[in-house]
Structure formats: structure tokens, C-alpha cells
Design an enzyme around this catalytic site. Structure first.
Site, PDB file in Angstrom:
ATOM      1  N   GLN A 126      31.527  70.117  66.301  1.00 19.24           N
ATOM      2  CA  GLN A 126      31.197  69.098  65.293  1.00 19.24           C
ATOM      3  C   GLN A 126      29.753  68.627  65.426  1.00 19.24           C
ATOM      4  O   GLN A 126      29.104  68.308  64.433  1.00 19.24           O
ATOM      5  CB  GLN A 126      32.125  67.879  65.431  1.00 19.24           C
ATOM      6  CG  GLN A 126      33.547  68.075  64.947  1.00 19.24           C
ATOM      7  CD  GLN A 126      34.468  68.536  66.051  1.00 19.24           C
ATOM      8  OE1 GLN A 126      34.023  69.110  67.056  1.00 19.24           O
ATOM      9  NE2 GLN A 126      35.749  68.322  65.888  1.00 19.24           N
ATOM     10  N   ASP A 158      38.845  57.391  67.253  1.00 14.26           N
ATOM     11  CA  ASP A 158      40.002  57.814  66.469  1.00 14.26           C
ATOM     12  C   ASP A 158      41.143  56.812  66.545  1.00 14.26           C
ATOM     13  O   ASP A 158      41.960  56.723  65.641  1.00 14.26           O
ATOM     14  CB  ASP A 158      40.477  59.201  66.913  1.00 14.26           C
ATOM     15  CG  ASP A 158      39.488  60.263  66.471  1.00 14.26           C
ATOM     16  OD1 ASP A 158      38.516  60.520  67.203  1.00 14.26           O
ATOM     17  OD2 ASP A 158      39.659  60.805  65.358  1.00 14.26           O
ATOM     18  N   GLY A 212      37.492  63.498  61.035  1.00 19.21           N
ATOM     19  CA  GLY A 212      36.867  62.196  61.277  1.00 19.21           C
ATOM     20  C   GLY A 212      37.863  61.134  60.847  1.00 19.21           C
ATOM     21  O   GLY A 212      38.375  61.179  59.722  1.00 19.21           O
ATOM     22  N   ALA A 213      38.140  60.184  61.743  1.00 17.17           N
ATOM     23  CA  ALA A 213      39.238  59.243  61.514  1.00 17.17           C
ATOM     24  C   ALA A 213      39.157  58.539  60.155  1.00 17.17           C
ATOM     25  O   ALA A 213      40.127  58.572  59.387  1.00 17.17           O
ATOM     26  CB  ALA A 213      39.296  58.240  62.671  1.00 17.17           C
TER      27      ALA A 213
END
Lengths: 346, 346
Positions: free
Chosen positions: A196, A237, A47-48
Site C-alpha cells: 500500500q 482500522d 482503508g477503514a
């Protein structure tokens, strides 16, 4: 939140192991930057925004382990720490943003002694983690304004508490609408190959008692076409200056299907996900991950041995498919190039 | 073909077990219609044309087991056999087409004795199987004309030899282009939840030495948007009079993405897949299959226990997204309502 994604505790970094969810809620302890780099590469943390926090904490851990007689030696080794952390995953810009911010803090403290610099780096990493939680709350606050009561929201991948320091970006919007008392439900794309959605988003939403329905990625269009989906909300992202958005593979398809069915499609992301240095999405590097993510699920083969595979981990959704980008500083829509600069305070 | 999907042999039906591919190539023997019905429901045999053949052979097996003193009793029991077989899967029309055709043959032979009727039914079932192979070859022959040399073809699910009595519909087109010496390659959507693409199509194409690349369903848009896909070819489970086409869940998304990227999208199907009795796709019943297909892969859980799931097995692609429908009697495009009637010989 009933779990903690990442935390600095007693000079170590504690992270929930996202490769083992939802079966096991295990917290790993990291005391060196190399193992943080491995954890980012191996998606223990993903996750960014969460990667940005992990990278910053990795720099702080790295700084503690550097043995140096001179500032020059320390800074040279610190560059190496940042290089190792920077080579883990190419697409999410928050990783590089986190590293840059840590480098800047080190430089700003050049006149201090090495232990003071190490302390400043630790404080900055913890600050980034704390700020991220506040940022997500603000994204949620803004995002809630676009979610109607009674909405059925489709989300893809995990842009939740697990993808951030807590609360989430896309799931932050959903949480905020839920906390505001709106009667919402969420359709979750399972998000192959790494699942995810099935493994992380479903787990998070169920923990928060938000009504959740799991579907495979290829069902999203079916439910949109039937009129069952009110809007889509996803994370990001990397967002280029023109609003083109890199996010988990499959996001582009969701956006195209949403447009075709006249369903609003929202991106929720912090300002740290903006990369105003690139003019459009064609410049965003797309990571290709191991074939085994596609050919095997939990170690079990699901395809013939030796089959050729492609595994791009991200795609780019052109800005024209995005109804609005929800940031902590407000909602940007229409003319993204100027709107995103303004949201970034430029 | 290096495998046999379904075959009548020594008064039994032999079918390759599609639930166990690609790991094991196992052929099951069926001697009663009830186990054929279970095999259809449990997807030991799947794919609209193959289900039609299996249902017909199931009727032939059922007719052999009927104990009756009178024609009236025989026909009453035969109706029951057809009812049991007809309750297995609702979407693919070939099932009902196969049953209707067998009933008609029984009625046409009403004047014969019961053993003669049983023989006529057996011959008809074998004929349906043989005809299907010829039909697929003709679909391939027509389809080949729309496939350019050097094409990269995207397909979804399995409309191959395994979905028919052999050769395939969508894969029949691909096989014909390959056999014509065209330098083609195929991108195969894995096709969650049942993984027909990963398990069956990849296996079939690799056996035929056709260049194959496996991707997850949500990657199709990425490769279309990059310009890597020349055209899409899929099968069909039921085609309404106006050309609206029910096929494996996710087909609609492929079609929308193809249109958005100006890529031709072809449906390949035999005339037996037409259901001219329904005016458009909204009348096609959509089967919902067990949740466990989504929550588990090969018995391994991939989502939190107790999560709510939806599992529609098919979707409907509106005719406006379909470039052409390739049948054994020619290629239909444009005005489907008249074109399909003409292809059906009406």
C-alpha cells in the site's frame, strides 16, 4: 484531490481500482451489492473509512435491487445484504459502523413506502461519503498543530485519500501541514505484502507534490535511529476503548521503534473507527489474508513452492506506544478511556 | 549439505548463482578475478563469510593470470587484484579479512618463485573455504546450547550455508539444534528488498526439512508480541570491538522488538567478522545499493515511476540489544569488549 476514491453516480458506485495503481488509474462501475462485497474483499477499495463508505453504498445498491411485496420481506432481504457486506473483512470497524448506520436509517423510515426507504438509504450513503471528506479535513486541521515546520514524517500503509472518501486521515494530517506552508517531507514504508505504501501512498503524495522517499518496512528503524525522522503518523482500522489500535501489519513495529528512539507516534482516525464496545485491543479480530500475497508479487513467485506462510493483515499497537490519537473532534492523549469517550461526544 | 555454495575446482571457482534461487539451482564457473568481483558486487555470492571465501579465491585466480618478470611487478599487480576485489562491497569485514590473509600469505612466500607463490595462494583460498565449514560447525555446536527444545526461532536475511562455505552461522545454530534432535521451527523474515529470507533461507531450510514459516519483515513484531517466538538468531557482517553489530537492514528492528518483548536475541558469527580496529558501530560504513532493488521485484515495477528511494543494505544493532554473540570459540555476552578479544585469542 486529483482523483476520486469512491462516488455515487447515476445510481451506480464508481471506485478507483486500487489493485491496479500506480500503473493504471482505472475507475470501475458497480451496480449491485454483491460486486461491492467482492471489491471490498479483493481490496479494489481498502482503508477503514473508505470501506465504511463502500459498505454503505453497497447497502443502498442492495436496497434498490430488492424485490419485495411487504416491508417485512424488504427488511429481511436488507439484513441479508448487510450480512453479505459484513462478511468481507473482519478487522476495520468502520465497515460495521457503516452497515449499522444504514440499518438504522432504514428502520427510522419504516413508516415510509419502499421507494422512499430506498431513497433515504441512497441519501444516507452519499451523506456518509460527504461527511467523511469533512471529517478528514478536520483531522488534518487538528493534526497540523502537532507537525513542526521542517518535519520528516514517517507513515506506514496508506491512510490517504485512497483509504477514505478523499484527503485521508494520516495523509490528511500531512496534507494539512503541507497546505499550511510547512516544509515537510514524508518517508513511506512500502508496506508488504500488499505494498500500500509503495503503490498507493507514494502515488498520492507525488500527485500532491509532497516530497516523498520510499523505503522498505525494515528500514524505518534505521532512519529513526539515525535521527532522520521527526514523527510517525499512521491511520487505524479499529481503536478499542482504552486506545489500543489495530492498523496495518507492521504498525506495532513502527510504534515500538518510535518509542525506543523517543519519536512521537500519532494515530489519525475518525470517530467511526472507535469501537468503545471492546475494552482493549486483545478483542479485535485479526484478518489473515491469502498466502499468495506473501509468496507472489504481481503474480511472480518470490519464494520456494510450497513454503508455509503466515499472513496476518493487521496488528494491534498498545495504547502506551501512542503519543496521541488525532480525531475530527480534537486530539486525545494520556487517559484514552475517558478522552476517547469525550471525543465521541459521550 | 545438498548444495555447494563456493568451491575451487580445476583451477576455476564454481559458485551457486544466488540471484536465481529458488527457481533455478545454477552453478556458475569463474576463471578470472574481475568476474569474481562482479559476482560479489552483483550478489551472485553474498553473506559475509562467503564473500570472504570468494575474495580469497578471487585473489588466487588473479595471481594465476598475472604476467610478471619480477617479484616486484607480481606484487604490484597482486595489490591491484586485491584493490579491485576490495572495492566491491564496503560493509562486510570478512571481505577485507580474506584479502589481508591472502596478502600475508603472498608476503610470507616472497622468497619462493612466482609459481610457488601462486600455488600457496590457491592452497590458502581452499583452506579458508574448508576452515569456514569447520568454523560454522563449531558455531552451531556452541549455539545449540542456547536453543531450547521446542523453540520457535526467528531469523532475518540469510546467514546460512549460502552465506558461508556451507552449514551457516545463524542457520548453523539452527541446523545443530535440529541435528541434535530438538523439535524446532523457524520463522523466516522475507528480508526486503533483496528477499534473502524468502528466496534463500526458506529454500535452504526446506531442503534440510526444518519446519519453516515465511513472513514479511513487518510481521516479526506481531508474532513476538503474541508470544510465538522463543528467540532470534541472526548473522553479522561486521562486529565492532564493543559488540555493536552491522547486519542486513532490518536486523536492528528485530533486535529492538525482541528486547521490548523480552526475547533473547543472538548474533552468530565467525571471529573473522570481528573488526576490533573500530571501537563501536558508528564507524562501520553502510553500503547503499541501487534504487531498483526497492522499486522493482524481479524486473516488475511496484512503485510509481520516478519515486525517490533510500536503500541502505545494512544497519547497526547496538550491543545492548544483543543477548550474546556466538562464535566458533565460544559464546560471548555481557562485557563484549573483553569477551570478544578473548574469543579472538588476544
Amino acid at each position: 484531490m486529483s482523483f476520486r476514491t469512491i462516488e455515487w453516480l447515476d445510481d451506480a458506485v464508481i471506485m478507483i481500482d486500487q489493485t491496479r495503481l500506480p500503473e493504471e488509474e482505472i475507475y470501475n462501475t458497480y451496480t449491485d451489492f454483491q460486486s461491492i462485497a467482492e471489491a471490498i474483499k479483493g481490496m479494489v477499495v481498502r482503508g477503514a473509512p473508505a470501506i465504511g463508505v463502500a459498505a454503505a453504498m453497497g447497502v443502498a445498491l442492495g436496497a434498490r435491487s430488492i424485490i419485495a411485496d411487504t416491508h417485512e420481506s424488504f427488511f429481511r432481504q436488507l439484513d441479508n445484504v448487510c450480512d453479505v457486506l459484513g462478511r468481507t473483512r473482519p478487522t476495520a470497524v468502520n465497515l460495521f459502523w457503516g452497515l449499522q448506520r444504514m440499518k438504522r436509517v432504514a428502520e427510522e423510515n419504516y413508516s415510509k413506502n419502499l421507494d422512499q426507504i430506498r431513497d433515504a438509504l441512497k441519501r444516507e450513503a452519499v451523506l456518509i461519503e460527504q461527511e467523511d471528506q469533512t471529517i478528514c479535513r478536520n483531522i488534518g486541521k487538528w493534526g497540523n498543530t502537532v507537525i513542526p515546520d521542517g518535519a520528516t514524517i514517517l507513515t506506514h500503509c496508506n491512510a490517504g485519500g485512497l483509504a477514505t472518501a478523499g484527503y485521508g486521515t494520516a495523509l490528511g494530517v500531512i496534507r494539512a501541514a503541507h497546505e499550511a506552508g510547512k516544509n515537510i517531507q514524508v518517508f513511506v514504508d512500502e508496506t508488504r505484502p500488499w505494498l500500500q505504501g509503495a503503490r498507493l501512498t507514494a502515488w498520492e503524495l507525488m500527485k500532491s507534490q509532497i516530497a516523498t522517499t520510499l523505503i522498505t518496512d525494515n528500514m524505518a528503524g534505521f532512519f529513526m535511529n539515525r535521527g532522520d525522522i521527526t514523527c510517525c503518523v499512521v491511520g487505524a482500522d479499529r481503536i478499542a476503548a482504552n486506545g489500543d489500535t489495530a492498523n496495518k501489519i507492521g504498525t506495532y513495529s513502527v510504534a515500538v521503534l518510535a518509542k525506543e528512539n523517543s519519536i512521537p507516534f500519532y494515530v489519525a482516525a475518525p470517530i467511526s473507527t472507535l469501537d468503545l464496545s471492546i475494552s482493549d485491543g486483545s478483542k479485535i479480530p485479526i484478518e489473515e489474508r491469502p498466502f499468495s500475497e506473501v509468496t507472489h508479487i504481481k503474480g511472480v513467485a518470490i519464494s520456494p513452492e510450497g513454503v508455509k506462510v503466515r499472513n496476518p493483515a493487521f496488528d494491534v499497537t498498545p495504547a502506551r506506544y501512542i503519543t496521541a490519537i488525532i480525531t475530527e473532534n480534537g486530539i486525545v492523549s494520556g487517559e484514552y478511556r475517558s478522552g476517547l469517550r469525550k471525543a465521541a461526544g459521550l
